[in-house]
Design an enzyme around this catalytic site. Structure first.
Site, mmCIF file in Angstrom:
data_model
loop_
_atom_site.group_PDB
_atom_site.id
_atom_site.type_symbol
_atom_site.label_atom_id
_atom_site.label_comp_id
_atom_site.label_asym_id
_atom_site.label_seq_id
_atom_site.Cartn_x
_atom_site.Cartn_y
_atom_site.Cartn_z
ATOM 1 N N SER A 164 0.835 -1.198 0.000
ATOM 2 C CA SER A 164 0.000 0.000 0.000
ATOM 3 C C SER A 164 0.874 1.255 0.000
ATOM 4 O O SER A 164 1.646 1.471 -0.928
ATOM 5 C CB SER A 164 -0.959 -0.038 1.190
ATOM 6 O OG SER A 164 -1.934 0.966 1.095
ATOM 7 N N ASP B 294 -10.069 -3.860 -5.659
ATOM 8 C CA ASP B 294 -9.447 -2.755 -4.922
ATOM 9 C C ASP B 294 -9.629 -1.472 -5.735
ATOM 10 O O ASP B 294 -9.257 -1.432 -6.912
ATOM 11 C CB ASP B 294 -7.961 -3.065 -4.724
ATOM 12 C CG ASP B 294 -7.199 -1.972 -3.995
ATOM 13 O OD1 ASP B 294 -7.788 -0.926 -3.658
ATOM 14 O OD2 ASP B 294 -5.989 -2.162 -3.766
ATOM 15 N N HIS C 262 -8.484 -4.400 -0.952
ATOM 16 C CA HIS C 262 -7.248 -3.802 -0.466
ATOM 17 C C HIS C 262 -6.855 -4.444 0.869
ATOM 18 O O HIS C 262 -7.628 -4.473 1.819
ATOM 19 C CB HIS C 262 -7.428 -2.289 -0.283
ATOM 20 C CG HIS C 262 -6.142 -1.545 -0.200
ATOM 21 N ND1 HIS C 262 -5.317 -1.345 -1.293
ATOM 22 C CD2 HIS C 262 -5.502 -0.959 0.846
ATOM 23 C CE1 HIS C 262 -4.256 -0.658 -0.933
ATOM 24 N NE2 HIS C 262 -4.337 -0.425 0.369
#
Length: 360
Positions: A188, A289, A319
């Site tokens: 991320s 996502d 995610h």
């Protein structure tokens, strides 16, 4: 004499004056509640601990038995920067292991190298690859907006260089590391950091370190213009569009917008002339996502710059899926392990997968 107002405090005051609507009926206050954060009076954030943090496990006789050993190494007497270092329980005696420098997720605003989900992630990597893993504790926004996290990641690379050179002595665990096989791995926001710090490191002589590859897992990038996936999944429970607006407002300096290279890596900027010098890149994303289009765009851009790219864009997912789903986690570990073990081989690079949900 008046003192200049702290920019973080200014942001705090502006938000307190009006919890403005972001999109539809959602406000900053809604986003703060979802994220478990609140303003302190001094303009810093009070982060409610929703995911526990854990201590390292430097000894095998810890209960329960750890999957890897870990210890914290502090980098400076002047701040809280540290490396959480991991090695397998029984590292090989006659074989060096790749060194993985890891940057955790948290959208530049949340979490730590000691947050349990990232601690367990690094345990798994150290034991399964096997590898020496250096997980970086970096500064968060809004107290320390970007590029503070990039600076901390670069300092971690310099630390690894000094370990390789034996400057000030070498930690015994780093004797297992192969400094000619270094990989930067990020999840991320950590994947965003990996991309930027790899480009920054090109300006320095980091020998004898050799960064062989980058691994970007569900990279946290953005831009002023929403992508199709961000609009399609605008109410996503993990990274909703209005929450992203707030997070980027907290992460970026006040004078920058979301088309700055810190957020949007294909928008231009100072790094563009260096991209072609990057090593091989692994990119993983999921079509469930909202951020997936950003990874597709980056993969296409890197290929246009003749950077060798290996990618995996999975149907479905969400995610942070590997932090909640063991099957998804194992698939990711297996693929990243393959990349690390074969990055020096002349592997064929696939074309970008076409999809109805590809980037705009």
């Amino acid at each position: 004499m008046l003192k200049p107002i702290n920019t973080t405090l200014l942001l705090f005051l502006l938000v307190c004056l009006s919890w403005h609507t972001i999109s539809g009926q959602q406000t900053w206050q809604d986003a703060f509640k979802l994220l478990g954060i609140a303003w302190n009076k001094d303009g810093t954030l009070n982060r409610t601990v929703q995911i526990p943090m854990v201590d390292p496990t430097p000894y095998q006789d810890t209960k329960p038995t750890p999957t890897a050993l870990s210890q914290d190494i502090y980098l400076s007497p002047y701040n809280k920067a540290y490396i959480r270092l991991y090695i397998p329980l029984n590292p090989p005696k006659n074989k060096k292991l790749p060194l993985i420098i890891y940057l955790h997720g948290g959208d530049f605003v949340l979490f730590s190298a000691s947050t349990v989900i990232f601690h367990n992630f690094c345990n798994d990597i150290a034991s399964q690859f096997p590898a020496v893993v250096a997980s970086v504790e970096y500064r968060l926004g809004p107290e320390n907006p970007l590029p503070a996290a990039y600076d901390d990641a670069l300092n971690a690379i310099f630390w690894a260089k000094n370990q390789a050179l034996g400057v000030g002595g070498r930690d015994p665990w780093m004797e297992y590391a192969d400094f000619s096989r270094v990989f930067l791995l990020g999840s991320s926001a950590g994947a965003n950091i990996v991309y930027h710090v790899a480009l920054r490191a090109l300006d320095f002589d980091i020998r004898p370190l050799q960064i062989k590859g980058l691994l970007l897992n569900q990279a946290y990038f953005g831009g002023r213009q929403p992508t199709q996936s961000e609009l399609r999944l605008k109410d996503d429970p993990y990274v909703a569009l209005y929450v992203n607006h707030v997070l980027w407002s907290l992460a970026l300096p006040r004078n920058l917008n979301r088309d700055h290279e810190f957020c949007n890596p294909i928008s231009g900027g100072t790094y563009m002339g260096r991209v072609f010098r990057l090593p091989k890149v692994y990119i993983k994303a999921d079509y469930g996502d909202p951020l997936v289009d950003r990874s597709v765009q980056l993969a296409k851009f890197l290929q246009s710059c003749r950077v060798p790219v290996y990618y995996r864009f999975n149907q479905g997912g969400f995610h942070g899926i590997e932090l909640q789903n063991r099957t998804a986690a194992q698939e990711l570990y297996n693929e990243m392990k393959w990349f690390v073990n074969n990055v020096c081989a002349n592997e064929e690079i696939e074309e970008i997968v076409s999809s109805d949900h590809s980037s705009q």
